[in-house]
Design an enzyme around this catalytic site. Structure first.
Site, mmCIF file in Angstrom:
data_model
loop_
_atom_site.group_PDB
_atom_site.id
_atom_site.type_symbol
_atom_site.label_atom_id
_atom_site.label_comp_id
_atom_site.label_asym_id
_atom_site.label_seq_id
_atom_site.Cartn_x
_atom_site.Cartn_y
_atom_site.Cartn_z
ATOM 1 C CG HIS A 311 -2.058 0.921 1.132
ATOM 2 N ND1 HIS A 311 -1.959 2.259 1.408
ATOM 3 C CD2 HIS A 311 -3.341 0.698 0.744
ATOM 4 C CE1 HIS A 311 -3.138 2.819 1.198
ATOM 5 N NE2 HIS A 311 -4.000 1.905 0.791
ATOM 6 C CG ASP A 369 -8.420 -4.125 -2.367
ATOM 7 O OD1 ASP A 369 -9.620 -3.954 -2.163
ATOM 8 O OD2 ASP A 369 -7.642 -3.242 -2.716
HETATM 9 N N1 ACO Z 1 4.152 -7.621 -4.817
HETATM 10 C C1 ACO Z 1 5.500 -7.647 -4.960
HETATM 11 N N2 ACO Z 1 6.288 -6.568 -4.809
HETATM 12 C C2 ACO Z 1 5.712 -5.410 -4.480
HETATM 13 C C3 ACO Z 1 4.304 -5.306 -4.310
HETATM 14 C C4 ACO Z 1 3.525 -6.473 -4.472
HETATM 15 N N3 ACO Z 1 2.210 -6.430 -4.322
HETATM 16 N N4 ACO Z 1 3.987 -4.036 -3.981
HETATM 17 C C5 ACO Z 1 5.154 -3.350 -3.958
HETATM 18 N N5 ACO Z 1 6.190 -4.179 -4.271
HETATM 19 C C6 ACO Z 1 7.620 -3.821 -4.251
HETATM 20 C C7 ACO Z 1 8.011 -3.021 -5.500
HETATM 21 O O1 ACO Z 1 8.444 -3.854 -6.536
HETATM 22 C C8 ACO Z 1 9.106 -2.162 -4.942
HETATM 23 O O2 ACO Z 1 10.260 -2.935 -4.821
HETATM 24 P P1 ACO Z 1 11.725 -2.263 -5.033
HETATM 25 O O3 ACO Z 1 11.854 -1.229 -3.962
HETATM 26 O O4 ACO Z 1 12.685 -3.404 -4.884
HETATM 27 O O5 ACO Z 1 11.709 -1.672 -6.416
HETATM 28 C C9 ACO Z 1 8.639 -1.827 -3.528
HETATM 29 O O6 ACO Z 1 7.826 -2.947 -3.142
HETATM 30 C C10 ACO Z 1 7.854 -0.534 -3.408
HETATM 31 O O7 ACO Z 1 6.781 -0.580 -4.341
HETATM 32 P P2 ACO Z 1 6.159 0.688 -5.071
HETATM 33 O O8 ACO Z 1 5.515 0.250 -6.349
HETATM 34 O O9 ACO Z 1 7.199 1.780 -5.167
HETATM 35 O O10 ACO Z 1 5.065 1.132 -4.015
HETATM 36 P P3 ACO Z 1 3.858 2.092 -4.307
HETATM 37 O O11 ACO Z 1 3.574 2.769 -3.038
HETATM 38 O O12 ACO Z 1 4.110 2.935 -5.511
HETATM 39 O O13 ACO Z 1 2.674 1.072 -4.702
HETATM 40 C C11 ACO Z 1 0.788 -0.323 -4.615
HETATM 41 C C12 ACO Z 1 1.653 0.725 -3.875
HETATM 42 C C13 ACO Z 1 0.359 0.217 -5.997
HETATM 43 C C14 ACO Z 1 -0.476 -0.592 -3.802
HETATM 44 C C15 ACO Z 1 1.614 -1.614 -4.786
HETATM 45 O O14 ACO Z 1 2.008 -2.116 -3.524
HETATM 46 C C16 ACO Z 1 0.877 -2.682 -5.587
HETATM 47 O O15 ACO Z 1 0.914 -2.667 -6.830
HETATM 48 N N6 ACO Z 1 0.170 -3.640 -4.879
HETATM 49 C C17 ACO Z 1 -0.637 -4.622 -5.536
HETATM 50 C C18 ACO Z 1 -1.956 -4.003 -5.964
HETATM 51 C C19 ACO Z 1 -2.879 -3.761 -4.783
HETATM 52 O O16 ACO Z 1 -3.080 -4.613 -3.945
HETATM 53 N N7 ACO Z 1 -3.488 -2.566 -4.769
HETATM 54 C C20 ACO Z 1 -4.460 -2.193 -3.751
HETATM 55 C C21 ACO Z 1 -4.074 -0.958 -3.052
HETATM 56 S S1 ACO Z 1 -5.217 -0.687 -1.720
HETATM 57 C C22 ACO Z 1 -6.546 0.058 -2.384
HETATM 58 O O17 ACO Z 1 -6.541 0.693 -3.400
HETATM 59 C C23 ACO Z 1 -7.772 -0.134 -1.629
#
Ligand code: ACO
Length: 435
Positions: A311, A369
């Site tokens: 998140h 979620d």
């Molecule tokens: N699975 C694996 N790796 C992940 C995940 C995941 N679900 N989420 C983040 N990471 C990793 C990224 O690859 C990144 O790694 P790095 O630092 O080695 O490059 C690090 O964790 C940080 O991730 P970001 O993408 O920079 O985090 P951001 O805050 O931009 O993204 C998000 C947040 C979009 C929710 C992301 O965690 C994601 O895509 N999750 C899956 C989708 C999801 O569940 N969304 C629901 C959000 S809640 C809502 O809307 C109610």
């Protein structure tokens, strides 16, 4: 807005030999913010923050999140207490008016919402223009936007009375439109709202009853839906809420603004994640395949992510996810579902991920979620409806934030700036001379 955020200290920005003092504003809780409103005028520079990771876009008194501590407060009240003790309409009142209602205020609010549940009969004709296989979110974006064509008497945003009527209309009509979107895709007749039912039972009835049978909503399941609505009601300046505020900042009518919010919510990185999480659990298929998927999630060359994990704000367990997990077990228990293979996979996936160095280091915890998809599926909703339910719940947050913005005397049109990296000025070349 309140005088709470008067500058209390300042920050100094130094570029080369020059320095500027920037006011620092303090909220009631949470990080202070550096006011850079005059930065361009003073320095000729913008700040650069793609994804707004360090930017507060507005002042708000509605919702507070401490992502590191896993805290979510609506108007100061912890989400756990509201979800446990209150109902969704009470939360709607709280978000809109700022205080919990008295019994009389609650009864009046419930009455007002209930009396606005029907949609203009012409809306049903509008629905019939869609293909039956249309995604219900596509239908929601269009039909909520179309409300502005039906309710002209509540689109004058300068009139506080009209603003409140539009807000009540939106909260009341969203379940009706959502149920219509569902009924349309399965080829069943629309079911009119029944106003002696509570908000959640009414919604379940509009979704799952048919004219040829009597229907009584199961109170345990209605309570679960009500709680899911409460958990999703607001989440401060997330992508869809910021979209609603930005759309509203130009003076657009509230129905059009909420339609913009629904469009934004649809994406899999936001409201589409519960659908994506359930699809992922199905794709994993069995507990023994989890390590393979964990490996893929960790592989930088593989775009696969564990849906329902991570998140932007929560770097701790999402407090809503805990309540969702409990609600999930309650629903499955009530329905007598003893063995749900997807739940088994979810529990094991969570267990492994919470111990895995990759997820621990990046503070990737299950978000709301992760368990909501399993719960909604057990309640009888197809995956295509998951984000629609999220939109029904989030409508009050969107409209509350929109109202707060419109009522802020300092409100201006939202207009971010950019770092331009395209071509510099050049002369037009006639087509015959282009290579
Ligand atoms: N699975 C694996 N790796 C992940 C995940 C995941 N679900 N989420 C983040 N990471 C990793 C990224 O690859 C990144 O790694 P790095 O630092 O080695 O490059 C690090 O964790 C940080 O991730 P970001 O993408 O920079 O985090 P951001 O805050 O931009 O993204 C998000 C947040 C979009 C929710 C992301 O965690 C994601 O895509 N999750 C899956 C989708 C999801 O569940 N969304 C629901 C959000 S809640 C809502 O809307 C109610």
């Amino acid at each position: 807005m309140d005088a709470i955020s008067k500058a209390s200290k300042s920050a100094t920005l130094t570029i080369g030999n020059e320095s500027w003092d920037l006011p620092v504003m303090a909220g009631t809780i949470g990080p202070d913010v550096i006011d850079i409103g005059k930065l361009y005028g003073q320095t000729g520079m913008f700040t650069y923050d793609p994804g707004f990771t360090s930017t507060a876009s507005c002042e708000s008194q509605i919702t507070y999140i401490d992502g590191d501590a896993g805290v979510l407060l609506y108007r100061g009240y912890p989400i756990e207490q509201l979800a446990e003790n209150g109902d969704f309409l009470e939360t709607c009142y709280l978000l809109l008016y700022g205080e919990l209602p008295t019994a009389a205020q609650k009864a009046d609010f419930d009455f007002r919402v209930t009396r606005h549940t029907m949609v203009h009969e012409q809306m049903s004709r509008f629905f019939h223009g869609f293909r039956r296989d249309a995604h219900p979110m596509a239908v929601m974006v269009a039909s909520v936007g179309a409300l502005s064509a039906f309710y002209h008497d509540s689109t004058d945003i300068s009139d506080p009375q009209q603003r409140m009527i539009a807000s009540i209309r939106m909260i009341a009509k969203m379940p009706t439109l959502a149920a219509m979107a569902y009924k349309y895709t399965i080829g069943q007749p629309f079911v009119y709202p029944q106003n002696d039912l509570d908000y959640a039972s009414n919604f379940l009835r509009m979704c799952f009853s048919v004219p040829c049978e009597t229907y009584k909503a199961n109170p345990v399941l209605a309570r679960a839906i009500d709680r899911i609505f409460t958990l999703h009601a607001d989440h401060e300046q997330n992508a869809s809420t910021s979209t609603v505020r930005l759309a509203g900042s130009s003076g657009a009518n509230p129905f059009a603004c909420i339609a913009a919010g629904i469009a934004c919510l649809w994406g899999p990185a936001h409201g589409g994640a519960n659908e994506a999480a359930l699809k992922m659990l199905g794709e994993i298929g069995s507990v023994d395949r989890i390590p393979e998927f964990i490996k893929r999630a960790k592989d930088k060359n593989d775009p696969f992510r564990l849906m329902g994990f991570g998140h932007r704000v929560y770097k701790n367990y999402d407090p809503r996810a805990k309540i969702m997990q409990k609600t999930c077990h309650e629903v499955l228990g009530e329905l007598g579902i003893k063995d749900d293979p997807l739940l088994d996979i979810a529990v094991e996936l969570e267990r492994i991920a919470l111990q895995d160095e990759y997820f621990v280091d990046r503070k990737l915890y299950p978000n709301i979620d992760f368990y909501s998809g399993i719960t909604l599926r057990a309640l009888g909703f197809p995956t295509s409806m998951f984000t629609v339910l999220f939109a029904v719940a989030r409508t009050v947050g969107w409209i509350g934030q929109w109202k707060e913005m419109i009522e802020d005397p300092g409100q201006r049109i939202g207009r971010p700036r950019q770092l331009y990296t395209g071509a510099t000025e050049r002369d037009y070349v006639p087509i015959a001379r282009r290579k």
